[in-house]
Design a protein around this motif. Structure first.
Motif, PDB file in Angstrom:
ATOM      1  N   LYS A   9      50.566  37.236  45.150  1.00 50.37           N
ATOM      2  CA  LYS A   9      51.157  38.384  44.472  1.00 50.37           C
ATOM      3  C   LYS A   9      52.331  37.924  43.611  1.00 50.37           C
ATOM      4  O   LYS A   9      52.460  38.330  42.460  1.00 50.37           O
ATOM      5  N   GLU A  10      53.187  37.072  44.161  1.00 54.00           N
ATOM      6  CA  GLU A  10      54.354  36.589  43.422  1.00 54.00           C
ATOM      7  C   GLU A  10      53.960  35.704  42.245  1.00 54.00           C
ATOM      8  O   GLU A  10      54.524  35.820  41.165  1.00 54.00           O
ATOM      9  N   LYS A  11      53.021  34.806  42.452  1.00 54.01           N
ATOM     10  CA  LYS A  11      52.667  33.833  41.419  1.00 54.01           C
ATOM     11  C   LYS A  11      51.737  34.375  40.350  1.00 54.01           C
ATOM     12  O   LYS A  11      51.778  33.936  39.212  1.00 54.01           O
ATOM     13  N   PHE A  12      50.863  35.324  40.732  1.00 53.32           N
ATOM     14  CA  PHE A  12      49.861  35.807  39.786  1.00 53.32           C
ATOM     15  C   PHE A  12      50.057  37.257  39.376  1.00 53.32           C
ATOM     16  O   PHE A  12      49.369  37.747  38.486  1.00 53.32           O
ATOM     17  N   GLY A  13      50.942  37.981  40.041  1.00 54.06           N
ATOM     18  CA  GLY A  13      51.276  39.331  39.628  1.00 54.06           C
ATOM     19  C   GLY A  13      50.275  40.413  39.996  1.00 54.06           C
ATOM     20  O   GLY A  13      50.164  41.409  39.297  1.00 54.06           O
TER      21      GLY A  13
ATOM     22  N   ALA B 124      48.490  42.620  43.520  1.00 57.61           N
ATOM     23  CA  ALA B 124      48.613  42.896  44.949  1.00 57.61           C
ATOM     24  C   ALA B 124      47.272  42.910  45.670  1.00 57.61           C
ATOM     25  O   ALA B 124      47.207  42.651  46.862  1.00 57.61           O
ATOM     26  N   HIS B 125      46.201  43.205  44.937  1.00 55.05           N
ATOM     27  CA  HIS B 125      44.887  43.322  45.558  1.00 55.05           C
ATOM     28  C   HIS B 125      43.892  42.411  44.848  1.00 55.05           C
ATOM     29  O   HIS B 125      43.977  42.225  43.630  1.00 55.05           O
ATOM     30  N   ASP B 126      42.951  41.896  45.603  1.00 56.29           N
ATOM     31  CA  ASP B 126      41.956  40.995  45.029  1.00 56.29           C
ATOM     32  C   ASP B 126      41.208  41.622  43.860  1.00 56.29           C
ATOM     33  O   ASP B 126      40.870  40.937  42.896  1.00 56.29           O
ATOM     34  N   THR B 127      40.958  42.918  43.921  1.00 55.82           N
ATOM     35  CA  THR B 127      40.208  43.576  42.854  1.00 55.82           C
ATOM     36  C   THR B 127      40.948  43.554  41.516  1.00 55.82           C
ATOM     37  O   THR B 127      40.314  43.625  40.462  1.00 55.82           O
ATOM     38  N   GLU B 128      42.254  43.427  41.551  1.00 60.54           N
ATOM     39  CA  GLU B 128      43.033  43.345  40.311  1.00 60.54           C
ATOM     40  C   GLU B 128      42.777  42.034  39.580  1.00 60.54           C
ATOM     41  O   GLU B 128      43.077  41.893  38.394  1.00 60.54           O
ATOM     42  N   PHE B 129      42.205  41.089  40.280  1.00 64.17           N
ATOM     43  CA  PHE B 129      41.933  39.763  39.719  1.00 64.17           C
ATOM     44  C   PHE B 129      40.830  39.817  38.659  1.00 64.17           C
ATOM     45  O   PHE B 129      40.654  38.869  37.895  1.00 64.17           O
ATOM     46  N   ILE B 130      40.108  40.929  38.594  1.00 66.79           N
ATOM     47  CA  ILE B 130      39.030  41.087  37.613  1.00 66.79           C
ATOM     48  C   ILE B 130      39.553  40.870  36.192  1.00 66.79           C
ATOM     49  O   ILE B 130      38.881  40.291  35.355  1.00 66.79           O
ATOM     50  N   ALA B 131      40.764  41.310  35.932  1.00 62.57           N
ATOM     51  CA  ALA B 131      41.349  41.214  34.589  1.00 62.57           C
ATOM     52  C   ALA B 131      42.064  39.890  34.341  1.00 62.57           C
ATOM     53  O   ALA B 131      42.647  39.694  33.283  1.00 62.57           O
ATOM     54  N   TYR B 132      41.998  38.985  35.280  1.00 61.03           N
ATOM     55  CA  TYR B 132      42.703  37.701  35.185  1.00 61.03           C
ATOM     56  C   TYR B 132      42.083  36.833  34.093  1.00 61.03           C
ATOM     57  O   TYR B 132      40.861  36.742  33.973  1.00 61.03           O
ATOM     58  N   ASP B 133      42.918  36.187  33.302  1.00 58.37           N
ATOM     59  CA  ASP B 133      42.441  35.263  32.272  1.00 58.37           C
ATOM     60  C   ASP B 133      42.435  33.849  32.830  1.00 58.37           C
ATOM     61  O   ASP B 133      43.445  33.371  33.351  1.00 58.37           O
ATOM     62  N   SER B 134      41.316  33.186  32.698  1.00 61.09           N
ATOM     63  CA  SER B 134      41.172  31.807  33.155  1.00 61.09           C
ATOM     64  C   SER B 134      42.010  30.877  32.274  1.00 61.09           C
ATOM     65  O   SER B 134      42.367  31.216  31.143  1.00 61.09           O
ATOM     66  N   ALA B 135      42.300  29.707  32.799  1.00 64.56           N
ATOM     67  CA  ALA B 135      43.030  28.705  32.018  1.00 64.56           C
ATOM     68  C   ALA B 135      42.248  28.369  30.752  1.00 64.56           C
ATOM     69  O   ALA B 135      41.011  28.387  30.742  1.00 64.56           O
ATOM     70  N   ASP B 136      42.965  28.066  29.703  1.00 64.78           N
ATOM     71  CA  ASP B 136      42.348  27.703  28.433  1.00 64.78           C
ATOM     72  C   ASP B 136      41.545  26.411  28.608  1.00 64.78           C
ATOM     73  O   ASP B 136      42.101  25.404  29.064  1.00 64.78           O
TER      74      ASP B 136
ATOM     75  N   ASP C  83      55.550  27.422  37.478  1.00 65.07           N
ATOM     76  CA  ASP C  83      56.103  28.761  37.663  1.00 65.07           C
ATOM     77  C   ASP C  83      55.106  29.879  37.359  1.00 65.07           C
ATOM     78  O   ASP C  83      55.219  30.967  37.909  1.00 65.07           O
ATOM     79  N   SER C  84      54.173  29.608  36.473  1.00 67.82           N
ATOM     80  CA  SER C  84      53.159  30.600  36.101  1.00 67.82           C
ATOM     81  C   SER C  84      51.778  29.954  36.126  1.00 67.82           C
ATOM     82  O   SER C  84      51.184  29.690  35.085  1.00 67.82           O
ATOM     83  N   PRO C  85      51.274  29.675  37.320  1.00 68.68           N
ATOM     84  CA  PRO C  85      50.000  28.965  37.410  1.00 68.68           C
ATOM     85  C   PRO C  85      48.826  29.813  36.920  1.00 68.68           C
ATOM     86  O   PRO C  85      48.853  31.039  37.020  1.00 68.68           O
ATOM     87  N   ILE C  86      47.846  29.126  36.367  1.00 68.86           N
ATOM     88  CA  ILE C  86      46.619  29.779  35.916  1.00 68.86           C
ATOM     89  C   ILE C  86      45.451  28.941  36.418  1.00 68.86           C
ATOM     90  O   ILE C  86      45.351  27.763  36.107  1.00 68.86           O
TER      91      ILE C  86
END
Length: 102
Positions: A4-8, A10-22, A40-43
């Motif tokens: 939650k702290e590193k990726f912003g 709270a729930h796994d389902t929110e990860f759907i909108a996550y952008d993969s590393a370039d 500090d901002s891992p991807i």
């Protein structure tokens, strides 16, 4: 809490909108030309599993952050790096599955 702290999220389902590393950043890092993941901002590189060079670096950074938090809070039970790494890897696998199914 660490994810939650590193990726912003709270729930796994929110990860759907996550952008993969370039992919170009990942490629440069794998061939020693690039700086690698930001501490500090891992991807994560969601195109690959947890054993890719890029994702290993992200997982190592998360492991260090988790161990530091354990030490800072003086938790009475200390877990081995191997145990905590397994927890992080398994969480990544779950998140990647959610992301891929989206």
């Amino acid at each position: 809490k660490l994810f939650k702290e590193k990726f912003g999220f709270a729930h796994d389902t929110e990860f759907i909108a996550y952008d993969s590393a370039d992919p170009s950043d990942v490629h440069a890092y794998e061939y020693k030309d690039g700086p690698g993941p930001d501490v500090d901002s891992p991807i994560f590189d969601l195109m690959h599993g947890p054993s890719s060079v890029w994702n290993i670096a992200v997982i190592d950074n998360l492991l260090q952050a988790l161990q530091a938090e354990c030490n800072n809070k003086n938790w009475p039970v200390h877990q081995s790096d191997a145990y905590l790494r397994t927890l992080i890897v398994n969480h990544y696998k779950r998140l990647r599955t959610v992301w891929r199914k989206a």
